[in-house]
Motif scaffolding. Sequence first.
Motif, PDB file in Angstrom:
ATOM      1  N   ALA A 124       2.534   7.394   3.932  1.00  0.00           N
ATOM      2  CA  ALA A 124       3.260   7.053   3.082  1.00  0.00           C
ATOM      3  C   ALA A 124       2.583   5.718   1.953  1.00  0.00           C
ATOM      4  O   ALA A 124       2.527   5.209   1.059  1.00  0.00           O
ATOM      5  N   GLN A 149       9.669  12.182   5.644  1.00  0.00           N
ATOM      6  CA  GLN A 149       8.848  11.478   4.448  1.00  0.00           C
ATOM      7  C   GLN A 149       9.428  11.503   2.919  1.00  0.00           C
ATOM      8  O   GLN A 149       8.905  10.826   2.448  1.00  0.00           O
ATOM      9  N   LEU A 167       9.284   8.662   0.597  1.00  0.00           N
ATOM     10  CA  LEU A 167       8.947   8.730  -0.937  1.00  0.00           C
ATOM     11  C   LEU A 167       9.948   8.286  -1.971  1.00  0.00           C
ATOM     12  O   LEU A 167       9.534   7.739  -2.730  1.00  0.00           O
ATOM     13  N   VAL A 206      -0.053   7.167  -0.002  1.00  0.00           N
ATOM     14  CA  VAL A 206       0.539   7.698  -1.059  1.00  0.00           C
ATOM     15  C   VAL A 206       0.966   6.715  -2.338  1.00  0.00           C
ATOM     16  O   VAL A 206       0.611   6.974  -3.442  1.00  0.00           O
ATOM     17  N   GLU A 207       1.561   5.536  -1.862  1.00  0.00           N
ATOM     18  CA  GLU A 207       1.958   4.510  -2.758  1.00  0.00           C
ATOM     19  C   GLU A 207       0.673   3.814  -3.538  1.00  0.00           C
ATOM     20  O   GLU A 207       0.534   3.314  -4.382  1.00  0.00           O
ATOM     21  N   PRO A 262       5.989  15.379   0.334  1.00  0.00           N
ATOM     22  CA  PRO A 262       6.463  15.078   1.685  1.00  0.00           C
ATOM     23  C   PRO A 262       6.299  16.568   2.174  1.00  0.00           C
ATOM     24  O   PRO A 262       6.696  17.335   1.493  1.00  0.00           O
TER      25      PRO A 262
END
Length: 217
Positions: free
Chosen positions: A66, A93, A97, A69-70, A88
């Motif tokens: 995560a 997840q 998100l 992703v951020e 996800p």
Amino acid sequence: MINLILLGLPGAGKGTVSERIVDKYHLTHISTGDMFREAMANKTKVGLEAKSYIDKGNLVPDEVTAKLVEERLNQPDIKEGFILDGFPRTTKQAELLDGILERVNKPLSNVISLDVNEQTLIERLSARFMCKNCGATYNKLTKMPKVEGTCDRCGGHEFYQREDDKPEVVKNRLEVNEKMNAPLKDFYEKKGLLTVIDGEQTPEKVFKDLDAVLSRD
């Protein structure tokens, strides 16, 4: 701005349709596999954290994925929106998100699921092969290289079949993925974001249906 998640079992055609969406809408295609490789190559803090798990043969925890992703969603190339591919994978997840998208102020506009029956997926995956040099994906049924024995993308001549695309492995792999995919569809259906598209159709028809959904926004 279109911010999109594509759901679908392996072999459903997410990669093919993603290329067409990117071409038309200029979205940034974010694949978790590519993200891990880039972050590790660039030795970012989160990339090094992920590498410490991968090097030991362990799964990367959801919280680390995560963070990755951020980090990616904060990069400046995401001007027109994004397609998230490979994340996800679980409802946990998906909840992580939600928090990320709120922090980066990029709300989801669509979640699209490509639905294909199991037998078709087994046939498609068993026919899939890849370029050993650049990883470009081909399929004996639907997408052969333009010049036989030569990769369209890099010109390489060596190809291979992934171990998990071999017929005896595919069925189990699909069952495992379906167990993860079904709760995700429920999660986004309850939010009113889910559209299901028949992935059994030709790639052209799949894209036409998907395009009709995206162009409504």
